[in-house]
Enzyme design. Structure first.
Site, short mmCIF file in Angstrom:
data_model
loop_
_atom_site.label_atom_id
_atom_site.label_comp_id
_atom_site.label_asym_id
_atom_site.label_seq_id
_atom_site.Cartn_x
_atom_site.Cartn_y
_atom_site.Cartn_z
N ARG A 76 0.92 -1.17 -0.12
CA ARG A 76 0.09 0.04 -0.34
C ARG A 76 0.85 1.12 0.27
NH1 ARG A 76 -1.97 0.81 4.36
NH2 ARG A 76 -1.43 -0.80 5.37
N TYR A 205 -1.47 -3.55 -7.42
CA TYR A 205 -0.96 -4.72 -6.33
C TYR A 205 -2.52 -4.61 -5.39
CZ TYR A 205 0.97 -6.47 -2.12
OH TYR A 205 0.96 -7.57 -0.77
N GLY A 206 -2.43 -4.92 -4.85
CA GLY A 206 -3.27 -5.93 -2.84
C GLY A 206 -4.22 -4.84 -2.67
N GLY A 207 -3.69 -4.19 -1.62
CA GLY A 207 -5.08 -3.13 -1.31
C GLY A 207 -5.44 -1.66 -2.07
N LYS A 214 -9.90 -2.61 2.07
CA LYS A 214 -8.85 -1.14 2.10
C LYS A 214 -10.53 0.43 2.09
CE LYS A 214 -6.56 -3.51 4.26
NZ LYS A 214 -6.47 -3.83 6.22
N HIS A 234 -10.64 -2.40 11.23
CA HIS A 234 -9.44 -3.26 10.81
C HIS A 234 -9.47 -4.47 11.41
CE1 HIS A 234 -4.89 -3.59 9.56
NE2 HIS A 234 -5.61 -4.29 9.02
N SER A 256 -1.49 -3.07 10.44
CA SER A 256 -1.03 -4.47 9.25
C SER A 256 0.04 -5.27 9.30
CB SER A 256 -0.97 -3.89 7.55
OG SER A 256 -2.14 -2.57 7.73
N ALA A 257 0.40 -6.12 9.07
CA ALA A 257 1.18 -7.30 9.52
C ALA A 257 1.31 -6.83 10.63
CB ALA A 257 2.73 -6.93 8.36
N CYS A 258 0.78 -7.40 11.62
CA CYS A 258 0.90 -7.60 13.58
C CYS A 258 0.40 -8.65 13.86
CB CYS A 258 0.73 -6.00 13.99
SG CYS A 258 1.47 -4.71 13.49
N GLY A 259 0.04 -9.92 13.10
CA GLY A 259 -0.88 -10.69 13.75
C GLY A 259 -2.40 -10.89 13.68
N THR A 261 -4.11 -11.95 11.09
CA THR A 261 -4.53 -13.48 10.35
C THR A 261 -4.08 -14.50 10.97
OG1 THR A 261 -4.43 -12.31 8.31
CG2 THR A 261 -3.98 -14.85 8.05
N ASP A 285 -9.55 -9.64 9.05
CA ASP A 285 -9.47 -8.28 8.60
C ASP A 285 -9.61 -7.00 8.72
OD1 ASP A 285 -6.44 -7.09 7.33
OD2 ASP A 285 -7.82 -6.09 5.35
N SER A 387 4.96 -10.27 0.64
CA SER A 387 4.68 -11.18 -0.60
C SER A 387 3.14 -11.37 0.32
CB SER A 387 5.24 -12.17 -1.04
OG SER A 387 6.17 -12.62 0.33
N ARG A 388 2.32 -12.15 -0.35
CA ARG A 388 0.58 -12.15 0.20
C ARG A 388 0.42 -13.27 -0.51
NH1 ARG A 388 -1.96 -8.77 3.86
NH2 ARG A 388 0.39 -7.46 4.61
N ASP A 515 -0.04 -20.00 21.47
CA ASP A 515 -0.28 -19.95 22.97
C ASP A 515 -0.86 -18.41 23.06
OD1 ASP A 515 1.04 -21.91 23.91
OD2 ASP A 515 2.66 -21.38 23.00
N ASN A 516 -1.22 -17.60 22.08
CA ASN A 516 -2.34 -15.87 22.56
C ASN A 516 -3.96 -17.07 23.15
OD1 ASN A 516 -0.16 -14.49 22.25
ND2 ASN A 516 -0.52 -15.02 19.67
P1 GTP Z 1 -2.34 -7.63 7.54
O1 GTP Z 1 -2.84 -8.94 6.50
O2 GTP Z 1 -0.93 -6.49 7.06
O3 GTP Z 1 -3.24 -7.04 7.94
O4 GTP Z 1 -1.69 -8.52 9.11
P2 GTP Z 1 -1.85 -8.78 9.61
O5 GTP Z 1 -2.06 -8.51 11.20
O6 GTP Z 1 -3.19 -10.17 9.61
O7 GTP Z 1 -0.69 -10.29 10.23
P3 GTP Z 1 -0.29 -11.45 9.80
O8 GTP Z 1 -1.19 -12.71 10.72
O9 GTP Z 1 -0.28 -11.89 9.07
O10 GTP Z 1 1.02 -11.16 10.64
C1 GTP Z 1 2.65 -11.00 10.43
C2 GTP Z 1 2.85 -11.14 11.22
O11 GTP Z 1 3.46 -11.14 12.10
C3 GTP Z 1 4.05 -12.55 10.45
O12 GTP Z 1 5.85 -13.04 10.15
C4 GTP Z 1 3.64 -13.14 11.16
O13 GTP Z 1 4.61 -14.09 11.25
C5 GTP Z 1 4.16 -12.21 12.92
N1 GTP Z 1 2.74 -12.66 13.48
C6 GTP Z 1 1.82 -13.22 14.06
N2 GTP Z 1 1.78 -13.21 15.08
C7 GTP Z 1 2.31 -13.52 16.29
C8 GTP Z 1 2.97 -13.62 17.49
O14 GTP Z 1 2.11 -14.11 18.01
N3 GTP Z 1 3.99 -13.15 18.45
C9 GTP Z 1 5.43 -13.41 16.88
N4 GTP Z 1 6.04 -12.82 17.87
N5 GTP Z 1 4.99 -13.28 16.01
C10 GTP Z 1 3.64 -12.89 14.95
C1 SPV Z 2 -2.38 -4.47 5.30
O1 SPV Z 2 -2.01 -3.67 5.01
O2 SPV Z 2 -3.53 -4.13 6.30
C2 SPV Z 2 -3.90 -5.44 4.31
C3 SPV Z 2 -2.47 -5.49 2.64
O3 SPV Z 2 -3.95 -6.42 5.21
S1 SPV Z 2 -2.91 -4.89 1.80
O4 SPV Z 2 -4.64 -5.38 0.80
O5 SPV Z 2 -2.55 -4.83 0.86
O6 SPV Z 2 -3.72 -3.66 3.02
MN MN Z 3 -4.74 -5.69 6.30
#
Ligand code: GTP
Ligand code: SPV
Ligand code: MN
Length: 610
Positions: A76, A205-207, A214, A234, A256-259, A261, A285, A387-388, A515-516
């Site tokens: 994005r 790309y994606g979003g 989004k 979100h 985003s990318a903080c866990g 999924t 998401d 990459s997704r 473990d969460n």
């Molecule tokens: P978006 O699709 O961008 O919105 O991302 P998301 O929030 O769905 O994040 P996702 O679950 O894909 O996790 C992103 C990254 O965080 C990955 O590299 C995971 O391995 C890492 N991650 C997810 N959950 C945990 C956790 O509980 N602990 C740690 N240390 N890393 C985590």
């Molecule tokens: C995010 O960035 O929060 C995503 C990926 O879920 S995207 O669809 O590219 O926005």
């Molecule tokens: Mn997202």
């Protein structure tokens, strides 16, 4: 030929045809024959064509496709994303703003004739289960087959969406996308909330281009929700089935990318499985939430698939997400294993393929390639960090039986979280909804590869919605407070988690992932009023011993747990000082309408900190 008698749709499509001048217009009915033909067409394109997709090993990955975007088009682009409301004040300080007339005037020449020599696809889709009172219809116009095939996974795409819209309604979101020449200097992702319109150009790309996600389901929908009395967030949605058979639904907002999924598809630790706990995924998401007839807050997932981060996904970290990707999935910017025409990414396993194609398209020896240290001091990567995979929700082994329930699921708890190396404890609970809204407004997190720009920089990301709030962030916070008032004592309880707290050596102290569940367990018990907590300056924290560490005692010793749950007063005083600065300088001084009740929260926390 048009697939609808709706004159509002047809008139708009005619206008867009006149503007973009495609050679051909194809209406997407969503049929298998049509999608198969498009797949054949896009895979038959010559090597080097930017639109090209590839069929992967159809024995190992049936129905799966592969695509690479340009290296300058992999995430994005927040600096090129605009909210075009009539006044700048309506867009507020967290958005780039431009006057709508000016933006239309600027973009019209870019779209003029942009589809000459190309085909225009008109995609009807529903965000949310068809027929759900919470669902909404969108139409995306695009010149990309990749977008069509992804929208087929991510949304309920095809004729049924038009049937749902009916022959007269004007209540649909108009999305216009063209890859154009993928020129990053002229890349624009533009929302016009008052017009229910999205214009996206020069990205693939994606979003940026799957406009239901989004652009619609968060930016436009947050604005609609404000006006119509609901919330677009979100957030993942999951259900925890307890040994007594009851399912408790929880939503969680992480940047985003903080866990998200990963949490949405969590597999409980052995002890929990044995006791009869199960986790079900409703969404990973986005959540649309509205009070139901019984006064509780109900959530639907407007999407129909997952656009998940590939790197780090493996059998152990996220078995269910990996399972989702084994058929009818699309992979973007991962690496190819040429030995058997399958995919690979960092963290899939420890064996990068020798005969590999890296995400930019170069054939390399993957083992040698990943042993070279790149400019960032880390090993070179075969797959792009952002990459997704795009995978149908139906593939998910733990998809919730309520996934298609038009009423949605009742939410008991809302969780906020982010990547915080220090300060923020593993989990704490807000005192009430208003305090919870404050906690949401105070979310900050280290940046990730999901958006272009530096990675690992701490930034404010209120409610994990900074890039996605379609109007003034202060009004958005006020909307949260109003929703809380409406829900009263039926409002979900609000919590904050941090899976990413680090020790002195920079290692994560909490094992995370499955473990969460241990933290969800505490949250559920708090919601049910079954467990007491320590009242601290920042909220309710688990009492000693109340986070179950059975089976991980070696890793999470009592000393580690103390650190995970510590509330360091000095750090928190700094945190509040920074929040005051943020509210004032970044929000209020720049036209953000911060509700009084949130300012008051700062005073209260400060008083409690002493
Ligand atoms: P978006 O699709 O961008 O919105 O991302 P998301 O929030 O769905 O994040 P996702 O679950 O894909 O996790 C992103 C990254 O965080 C990955 O590299 C995971 O391995 C890492 N991650 C997810 N959950 C945990 C956790 O509980 N602990 C740690 N240390 N890393 C985590
Ligand atoms: C995010 O960035 O929060 C995503 C990926 O879920 S995207 O669809 O590219 O926005
Ligand atoms: Mn997202």
């Amino acid at each position: 030929m048009s697939l609808t008698n709706n004159p509002n749709v047809n008139k708009w499509v005619d206008e867009m045809v006149a503007l973009t001048k495609p050679d051909k217009v194809v209406w997407i009915d969503g049929s298998k024959e049509q999608l198969d033909a498009l797949t054949d067409e896009v895979c038959a394109l010559p090597e080097g064509n930017r639109d090209k997709m590839y069929r992967l090993n159809q024995d190992k990955l049936p129905g799966c496709l592969y695509h690479r975007t340009l290296p300058n088009d992999v995430a994005r682009v927040e600096d090129r994303t605009f909210i075009c409301t009539p006044t700048k004040e309506e867009a507020g300080p967290t958005n780039n703003w431009c006057d709508p007339a000016e933006m239309y005037a600027k973009l019209t020449p870019l779209y003029d004739g942009v589809m000459k020599g190309r085909t225009m696809y008109v995609i009807p889709y529903s965000m949310g289960p068809i027929g759900s009172p919470l669902a909404k219809v969108g139409v995306e116009i695009t010149d990309s087959i990749y977008v069509v095939l992804n929208m087929n996974i991510m949304t309920r795409m095809g004729k049924a969406a038009f049937e749902n819209l009916g022959d007269t309604s004007n209540d649909f979101v108009r999305g216009l996308h063209s890859k154009a020449d993928v020129d990053p200097e002229n890349r624009y992702i533009v929302q016009f909330p008052q017009d229910n319109t999205i214009w996206s150009i020069n990205s693939a790309y994606g979003g940026n281009v799957l406009l239901g996600k989004k652009c619609f389901a968060l930016r436009i929908a947050s604005y609609q929700g404000k006006n119509e009395g609901w919330m677009a967030e979100h957030m993942l949605i999951l259900g925890v089935k307890k040994p007594d058979g009851e399912v408790v639904y929880i939503t969680a907002a992480f940047p985003s990318a903080c866990g998200k999924t990963n949490l949405a598809m969590l597999i409980p630790p052995e002890g929990y499985k044995k006791a009869g706990y199960e986790v079900f995924t409703v969404g990973d998401d986005i959540a649309w939430m509205k009070p139901g007839e019984d006064g509780r807050l109900y959530a639907i997932n407007p999407e129909n698939g997952f656009f998940g981060v590939a790197p780090g996904t493996n059998e152990k970290s996220n078995y269910n997400a990996l399972a989702c990707t084994r058929k009818n999935a699309i992979f973007t910017n991962v690496a190819l294993n040429n030995a058997d025409n399958t995919v690979w990414w960092e963290g899939l396993d420890k064996n990068p393929p020798e005969d590999a194609t890296e995400w930019k398209g170069a054939k390399v020896n993957g083992k040698e390639f990943t042993s070279v240290i790149g400019a960032d001091g880390k090993p070179q990567k075969l797959a792009h960090p952002n990459s997704r995979f795009t995978a149908p929700a139906a593939n998910c082994p733990c998809v919730s039986p309520e996934f298609n329930n038009p009423k949605g699921v009742p939410v008991s708890a809302i969780i906020f979280g982010g990547r915080r190396a220090s300060t923020t404890p593993l989990v704490y609970q807000s005192f009430d909804w208003t305090h919870g809204t404050y906690i949401g407004s105070a979310v900050s997190s280290e940046t990730t590869a999901a958006a272009t720009g530096a990675v690992g920089v701490l930034r404010h990301d209120p409610m994990a919605m900074k890039p996605f709030i379609g109007y003034n962030v202060g009004d958005y916070w006020a909307h949260w407070l109003e929703m809380g008032e409406k829900l009263g004592d039926k409002a979900p309880k609000i919590f904050n988690v941090n899976w990413f707290k680090q020790d002195e050596n920079g290692n994560f102290m909490w094992p995370g992932f499955g473990d969460n569940m241990r933290v969800l367990d505490w949250i559920i018990k708090r919601c049910e009023g079954k467990i007491d907590a320590d009242e601290t300056a920042i909220g309710y924290l688990p009492k000693k011993g109340d986070i179950n560490v059975e089976g991980i005692e070696d890793e999470v010793t009592p000393e580690v747990m103390d650190k995970l749950l510590a509330v360091d007063k000095d750090l928190w005083k700094k945190e509040i000082t920074e929040m005051r600065r943020y509210y004032k300088e970044d929000i209020a001084d720049k036209g953000g309408h911060i509700p009084e009740a949130l300012w008051a929260q700062l005073d209260k926390i400060e008083a409690r900190l002493g």
